[in-house]
Write an enzyme that holds these catalytic residues in place. Structure first.
Site, short mmCIF file in Angstrom:
data_model
loop_
_atom_site.label_atom_id
_atom_site.label_comp_id
_atom_site.label_asym_id
_atom_site.label_seq_id
_atom_site.Cartn_x
_atom_site.Cartn_y
_atom_site.Cartn_z
N ARG A 1 -2.50 5.12 6.60
CA ARG A 1 -1.86 3.82 7.15
C ARG A 1 -1.64 2.89 6.26
NH1 ARG A 1 -0.50 1.65 11.76
NH2 ARG A 1 -1.73 2.97 13.27
N GLY A 2 -0.36 2.38 6.23
CA GLY A 2 0.35 2.25 5.28
C GLY A 2 0.97 0.74 5.38
N GLY A 3 1.85 -0.26 4.41
CA GLY A 3 2.53 -1.34 5.35
C GLY A 3 4.24 -0.58 5.88
N MET A 4 4.44 0.49 5.40
CA MET A 4 5.52 1.45 5.87
C MET A 4 5.29 2.20 7.11
SD MET A 4 8.67 2.25 3.73
CE MET A 4 8.42 4.04 2.69
N VAL B 1 0.38 8.11 8.16
CA VAL B 1 0.11 9.50 7.69
C VAL B 1 -0.41 10.57 8.61
CG1 VAL B 1 -0.35 11.55 5.91
CG2 VAL B 1 0.55 9.04 5.45
N LYS C 1 3.89 12.14 7.71
CA LYS C 1 4.42 10.39 7.18
C LYS C 1 5.89 10.08 7.77
CE LYS C 1 4.70 7.24 3.61
NZ LYS C 1 4.59 6.74 2.24
N ASP D 1 4.09 1.59 -7.74
CA ASP D 1 2.68 0.68 -7.11
C ASP D 1 1.19 1.81 -7.35
OD1 ASP D 1 1.24 -0.44 -5.61
OD2 ASP D 1 1.26 0.58 -3.86
#
Lengths: 246, 323
Positions: free
Chosen positions: B34-37, B40, B55, B147
């Site tokens: 899990r990311g900011g955007m 997955v 994703k 990044d």
């Protein structure tokens, strides 16, 4: 699979008319009034109690009396009549009302106990939570918001358990509980382990979990709907919590 | 009423609206990351009967810009066919407006964990070279990752290296990729960053990134992040094996505050590391005579050992006949 399509159905629309929390609390129908009051109490008593204990440093007895007194006042007086949805969200209004009421009661400290017992709630459970959570540095508003959200979700989880149990879908809840709620050992199980534990295929774990999550969300939105004053407020709250684009 | 921890409340906020893949060829599985955007998930491609990763844009990020950004990520990945860049198989929009793309499911470990299993500096550097190669490949096609960090590199079960998470990548020379095709037409918004917007991860971001100077981002911005990554990895290994000065010099040059003092690109950085591995002089470090001697001894230790052994033998034979 359950098809939950967002707030207000697949088109994101809301019914044109619905009973607001304020309207329901002032209803001539005693049953409706009671239901609205129960929802209000269920959502707010604990956040307000903890708010007093942590942010106002009140003793547990004073906090209990204050919360009892506040809800008694809401029952007795027409305190919500002054609510104007154009000026503030209902939650903000309630908090201001509470603060104002506290300030007034503090001036006449003896009156605070007049509320008597209108709430049949377990204050000790709030004390346990306070000890568990410890102190924190949140601002008053943020603290109250966080505790309100905890209450909202806690209530939604309780309702989810009841609903699924009454439908004979306890397994859905057990999977949801094991995966999404605080796992007892602190470790989140994998889908495979859940499948083995419950003797079902992994795909069923996926389906049950997805269905339970959607039901949970729907219940939380219903609670929001019951406790907001306007559709706009509901949209704003829902967007803030779930990020749903109405 | 049940008590929920802050973590649980946050998890419920995020997970209570799982993406609905009904009507698609994919059956959603477990959440992987899990990311900011985006989130997955593992998924099954029912048509081909294979496991993939999907994703999906999180519901908390349903702005037009976020949709455009995930689309851009998919298109960037699709354009970067390289063994160290995860391949994209499919992309689209769900009925609820969430964009998604499907990629190879990589099983393995993130680099920051994998580094604990590395046995030597040489092994670490050979692995790092493969990361540099992937970044150099992307940079050469005008894509800046922006990044790069150990968490964004996966080491597969068979040792394959994959640079992941191209969600904030910038395409040099393009204001925005023009979405084409049915799925993208409803997506609007500009995924590119403007001056003042800071993207990246503190600790790995180049100074120009920290300052939000979108216009001055180029391949050397990724070089800085690679230097920061190498510094982290070398530091993790340092407890077991001392890091030689030339390698610290390489890190220092990659992480120079002034862009003009860094390597010109990931390829140049990789070349210096390769020189270090081969025992040659690196461009980042001016060595003393002593260091040079030591390096040459290390580099030619086998022939030197043979010569030394020969000379010793000659001395022994000489002394023997003198007696």
């Amino acid at each position: 699979m359950d098809r939950d399509t967002g707030i207000g159905g697949s088109e994101g629309r809301f019914p044109q008319t619905r009973r607001t929390i304020v309207g329901a609390l002032q209803s001539d129908d005693a049953a409706e009034r009671r239901r609205a009051f129960e929802t209000l109490v269920a959502l707010y008593w604990k956040p307000l109690y903890k708010y007093l204990r942590i942010k106002w440093r009140k003793s547990n007895e004073d906090a209990k009396d204050a919360v009892q007194g506040f809800f008694a006042m809401l029952l007795e007086r027409d305190a919500l009549a002054s609510y104007d949805s154009d000026k503030a969200a209902f939650r903000t209004f309630l908090r201001l009302l509470f603060d104002r009421w506290l300030a007034n009661e503090a001036k006449a400290a003896t009156r605070i106990k007049r509320g008597g017992t209108v709430l049949e709630v377990d204050f000790e459970s709030a004390e346990v939570e306070i000890r568990r959570q410890g102190d924190d540095s949140l601002e008053q508003d943020e603290y109250l918001h966080r505790e309100w959200l905890r209450s909202l979700f806690g209530l939604a989880v309780d309702r989810l358990r009841e609903e699924l149990s009454s439908e004979g879908r306890e397994l859905w809840f057990r999977i949801f509980e094991s995966y999404d709620l605080d796992p007892p050992g602190g470790e989140r199980p994998t889908y495979r382990r859940l499948a083995e534990t419950h003797g079902i295929p992994e795909t069923s774990v996926t389906n049950h979990l997805a269905a339970a999550r959607r039901r949970f969300r729907q219940i939380a939105l219903d609670l929001l709907r019951e406790s907001t004053a306007t559709d706009e407020e509901l949209r704003t709250e829902a967007r803030a919590i779930f990020g749903v684009a109405p | 009423m049940i008590w929920l921890s802050d973590e649980t409340v946050e998890r419920l906020r995020q997970t209570s609206d799982p993406p609905d893949f009904d009507g698609t060829r994919y059956r959603l599985g477990e959440e992987i990351a899990r990311g900011g955007m985006g989130i997955v998930y593992a998924a099954e491609d029912r048509e081909l009967g294979r496991q993939v990763a999907v994703k999906v844009l999180g519901t908390g990020a349903l702005s037009d810009g976020a949709v455009a950004r995930i689309i851009q990520e998919a298109r960037i990945l699709a354009g970067l066919e390289h063994p160290a860049i995860v391949p994209v198989h499919d992309a689209g929009l769900l009925l609820d407006g969430r964009a998604f793309y499907v990629m190879k499911l990589v099983r393995g470990a993130r680099l920051e964990r994998h580094v604990r299993e590395l046995h030597s500096l040489a092994e670490l550097l050979r692995l790092f070279l493969r990361i540099c190669e992937a970044v150099a490949f992307a940079n050469a096609r005008g894509v800046i990752h922006r990044d790069l960090k150990p968490e964004n590199v996966m080491i597969g079960e068979f040792g394959e290296v994959l640079v992941m998470d191209w969600g904030v990548a910038k395409v040099i020379g393009e204001t925005a990729l023009e979405p084409e095709g049915f799925a993208w037409r409803i997506a609007r918004g500009d995924p590119t960053t403007v001056d003042g917007e800071v993207v990246g991860t503190p600790g790995y971001m180049a100074p120009e990134q920290m300052r939000g100077e979108a216009g001055s981002i180029d391949a050397r911005t990724d070089v800085y992040s690679l230097g920061a990554m190498l510094s982290f990895l070398a530091g993790a290994l340092n407890r077991r094996e001392p890091i030689p000065r030339p390698l610290w010099a390489i890190i220092g040059k990659a992480m120079a505050a002034e862009k003009s003092e860094r390597y010109g690109g990931a390829g140049e950085l990789a070349a210096d590391i390769a020189r270090f591995l081969d025992g040659e002089r690196v461009s980042a470090h001016r060595e003393s005579i002593l260091e040079r001697g030591g390096r040459l001894v290390r580099k030619y230790r086998t022939p030197l050992a043979v010569i030394f052994a020969y000379l010793v033998m000659r001395v022994i034979v000489f002394l023997w006949f003198r007696q």
